[in-house]
Design a protein around this motif. Sequence first.
Motif, mmCIF file in Angstrom:
data_model
loop_
_atom_site.group_PDB
_atom_site.id
_atom_site.type_symbol
_atom_site.label_atom_id
_atom_site.label_comp_id
_atom_site.label_asym_id
_atom_site.label_seq_id
_atom_site.Cartn_x
_atom_site.Cartn_y
_atom_site.Cartn_z
ATOM 1 N N THR A 86 0.835 -1.205 0.000
ATOM 2 C CA THR A 86 0.000 0.000 0.000
ATOM 3 C C THR A 86 0.865 1.249 0.000
ATOM 4 O OG1 THR A 86 -1.753 -1.152 1.210
ATOM 5 C CG2 THR A 86 -1.803 1.251 1.246
ATOM 6 N N ALA A 87 1.940 1.231 0.796
ATOM 7 C CA ALA A 87 2.848 2.378 0.830
ATOM 8 C C ALA A 87 3.552 2.559 -0.512
ATOM 9 C CB ALA A 87 3.874 2.195 1.950
ATOM 10 N N ILE A 88 3.927 1.440 -1.158
ATOM 11 C CA ILE A 88 4.574 1.521 -2.470
ATOM 12 C C ILE A 88 3.613 2.102 -3.498
ATOM 13 C CG2 ILE A 88 5.459 0.124 -4.390
ATOM 14 C CD1 ILE A 88 6.748 -1.702 -2.303
ATOM 15 N N LEU A 89 2.365 1.648 -3.482
ATOM 16 C CA LEU A 89 1.363 2.166 -4.411
ATOM 17 C C LEU A 89 1.099 3.647 -4.168
ATOM 18 C CD1 LEU A 89 -1.167 -0.814 -4.472
ATOM 19 C CD2 LEU A 89 0.232 -0.014 -6.380
ATOM 20 N N THR A 90 1.088 4.051 -2.889
ATOM 21 C CA THR A 90 0.909 5.470 -2.558
ATOM 22 C C THR A 90 2.065 6.295 -3.103
ATOM 23 O OG1 THR A 90 -0.272 4.856 -0.536
ATOM 24 C CG2 THR A 90 0.543 7.120 -0.677
ATOM 25 N N GLY A 91 3.290 5.790 -2.904
ATOM 26 C CA GLY A 91 4.457 6.495 -3.423
ATOM 27 C C GLY A 91 4.445 6.588 -4.935
ATOM 28 N N LEU A 92 4.068 5.493 -5.601
ATOM 29 C CA LEU A 92 3.981 5.520 -7.058
ATOM 30 C C LEU A 92 2.920 6.503 -7.527
ATOM 31 C CD1 LEU A 92 4.264 1.690 -7.778
ATOM 32 C CD2 LEU A 92 5.940 3.428 -8.388
ATOM 33 N N GLY A 93 1.814 6.591 -6.766
ATOM 34 C CA GLY A 93 0.755 7.542 -7.118
ATOM 35 C C GLY A 93 1.229 8.981 -7.061
ATOM 36 N N PHE A 94 1.945 9.326 -5.988
ATOM 37 C CA PHE A 94 2.476 10.687 -5.871
ATOM 38 C C PHE A 94 3.517 10.960 -6.946
ATOM 39 C CE2 PHE A 94 0.771 10.825 -1.497
ATOM 40 C CZ PHE A 94 0.292 12.124 -1.481
ATOM 41 N N TYR A 95 4.357 9.957 -7.231
ATOM 42 C CA TYR A 95 5.394 10.156 -8.248
ATOM 43 C C TYR A 95 4.764 10.381 -9.622
ATOM 44 C CZ TYR A 95 9.773 9.637 -10.756
ATOM 45 O OH TYR A 95 10.864 9.871 -11.542
ATOM 46 N N ILE A 96 3.774 9.560 -9.959
ATOM 47 C CA ILE A 96 3.094 9.708 -11.248
ATOM 48 C C ILE A 96 2.402 11.061 -11.333
ATOM 49 C CG2 ILE A 96 1.179 8.809 -12.632
ATOM 50 C CD1 ILE A 96 1.999 6.003 -11.603
ATOM 51 N N ALA A 97 1.777 11.486 -10.213
ATOM 52 C CA ALA A 97 1.123 12.800 -10.199
ATOM 53 C C ALA A 97 2.141 13.918 -10.431
ATOM 54 C CB ALA A 97 0.399 13.010 -8.870
ATOM 55 N N GLY A 98 3.317 13.785 -9.795
ATOM 56 C CA GLY A 98 4.359 14.791 -9.986
ATOM 57 C C GLY A 98 4.859 14.843 -11.416
ATOM 58 N N CYS A 99 5.036 13.661 -12.034
ATOM 59 C CA CYS A 99 5.459 13.626 -13.442
ATOM 60 C C CYS A 99 4.397 14.256 -14.341
ATOM 61 C CB CYS A 99 5.716 12.185 -13.871
ATOM 62 S SG CYS A 99 7.212 11.461 -13.180
ATOM 63 N N CYS A 100 3.120 13.976 -14.035
ATOM 64 C CA CYS A 100 2.029 14.548 -14.841
ATOM 65 C C CYS A 100 1.979 16.068 -14.708
ATOM 66 C CB CYS A 100 0.695 13.939 -14.418
ATOM 67 S SG CYS A 100 0.496 12.203 -14.890
ATOM 68 N N LEU A 101 2.391 16.592 -13.550
ATOM 69 C CA LEU A 101 2.389 18.043 -13.356
ATOM 70 C C LEU A 101 3.414 18.750 -14.237
ATOM 71 C CD1 LEU A 101 1.918 18.395 -9.483
ATOM 72 C CD2 LEU A 101 0.309 19.068 -11.268
ATOM 73 N N PHE A 102 4.387 18.002 -14.747
ATOM 74 C CA PHE A 102 5.355 18.607 -15.658
ATOM 75 C C PHE A 102 4.713 19.016 -16.983
ATOM 76 C CE2 PHE A 102 8.698 17.658 -12.806
ATOM 77 C CZ PHE A 102 9.824 18.311 -13.256
ATOM 78 N N PHE A 103 3.591 18.394 -17.329
ATOM 79 C CA PHE A 103 2.887 18.774 -18.559
ATOM 80 C C PHE A 103 2.337 20.195 -18.471
ATOM 81 C CE2 PHE A 103 2.859 14.147 -18.671
ATOM 82 C CZ PHE A 103 3.219 13.885 -19.973
ATOM 83 N N PRO A 104 1.478 20.493 -17.471
ATOM 84 C CA PRO A 104 1.011 21.890 -17.381
ATOM 85 C C PRO A 104 2.129 22.863 -17.038
ATOM 86 C CG PRO A 104 0.283 20.634 -15.462
ATOM 87 C CD PRO A 104 0.837 19.646 -16.446
ATOM 88 N N ALA A 105 3.135 22.402 -16.259
ATOM 89 C CA ALA A 105 4.230 23.294 -15.888
ATOM 90 C C ALA A 105 5.024 23.731 -17.110
ATOM 91 C CB ALA A 105 5.144 22.603 -14.876
ATOM 92 N N SER A 106 5.252 22.805 -18.051
ATOM 93 C CA SER A 106 6.016 23.159 -19.247
ATOM 94 C C SER A 106 5.237 24.108 -20.154
ATOM 95 C CB SER A 106 6.394 21.889 -20.019
ATOM 96 O OG SER A 106 5.238 21.203 -20.444
ATOM 97 N N HIS A 107 3.901 23.991 -20.155
ATOM 98 C CA HIS A 107 3.088 24.888 -20.984
ATOM 99 C C HIS A 107 2.900 26.254 -20.317
ATOM 100 C CE1 HIS A 107 2.118 21.952 -24.065
ATOM 101 N NE2 HIS A 107 1.813 21.072 -23.124
ATOM 102 N N MET A 108 2.765 26.237 -18.978
ATOM 103 C CA MET A 108 2.629 27.507 -18.255
ATOM 104 C C MET A 108 3.961 28.227 -18.138
ATOM 105 S SD MET A 108 0.134 26.093 -15.220
ATOM 106 C CE MET A 108 0.254 27.592 -14.259
ATOM 107 N N ALA A 109 5.056 27.443 -18.176
ATOM 108 C CA ALA A 109 6.413 28.000 -18.087
ATOM 109 C C ALA A 109 6.601 28.852 -16.835
ATOM 110 C CB ALA A 109 6.741 28.813 -19.336
ATOM 111 N N THR A 110 6.110 28.324 -15.697
ATOM 112 C CA THR A 110 6.271 29.019 -14.421
ATOM 113 C C THR A 110 7.143 28.177 -13.495
ATOM 114 O OG1 THR A 110 4.212 28.042 -13.604
ATOM 115 C CG2 THR A 110 4.079 30.238 -14.597
ATOM 116 N N TYR A 111 8.090 28.824 -12.861
ATOM 117 C CA TYR A 111 9.033 28.133 -11.989
ATOM 118 C C TYR A 111 8.321 27.515 -10.795
ATOM 119 C CZ TYR A 111 13.193 27.529 -9.046
ATOM 120 O OH TYR A 111 14.178 27.021 -8.265
#
Length: 224
Positions: A86-111
């Motif tokens: 369960t802890a591994i799945l939780t960690g993978l969930g947060f990691y995947i969410a963080g990677c997905c945030l790079f999509f809007p971050a790259s388009h918004m171009a905000t630090y």
Amino acid sequence: MEKQEIIQYDNGYISKTPIFQFILLSCLFPLWAAAASLNDVLITQFKSVFALSDFASALVQSAFYSGYFLISIPASIVIRKTTYKTAILTGLGFYIAGCCLFFPASHMATYTMFLVAIFAIAIGLGFLETSANTYSTMLGPEKHATLRLNISQTFQPIGAVSGILLGKYLIFQEGESMHSQLASMQFSFIVNLFCFLAIGLYFRGEAKIEAAEEKESAAAESQA
């Protein structure tokens, strides 16, 4: 048949190491090492793309390691109240969410958005390191616990080197436009995203199988 031969003892260790599960768990070690190596590259890249000062660019490391600092104890509480998977799945969930945030971050171009993404990834890695290190020792007989952990940790340098190579050839490129540099950052984290997603799907399937087996055994005991 192989699963029936594996016995779990009262101390949590099992009689035989499931090789495929152990290899898959060990694959988490180079993945978080690669993410840590990419941080050093991101500091230099963010500094050039966003024209940051040394102090502002250092916030990348602050966002990353503060995630580790804040989540280690909560991760251990989650493990104690649930399971390592369960802890591994939780960690993978947060990691995947963080990677997905790079999509809007790259388009918004905000630090700031990039820092939020890095912080989310660090929370996921905090869960993963807290659970995977101990879980690696538990996947087999107690007398070989240290050996299993050492074997898993030998995968870390592979990830560290891979992170440096990803940063060198995909992110850190002189003379590229801002849009191209942000897109390359995005692509490097897509690679990590799919690796973690594949491992997460497997652990999710394992958790469902275990839950079904527990229900079947409970039903058999009640009928008896």
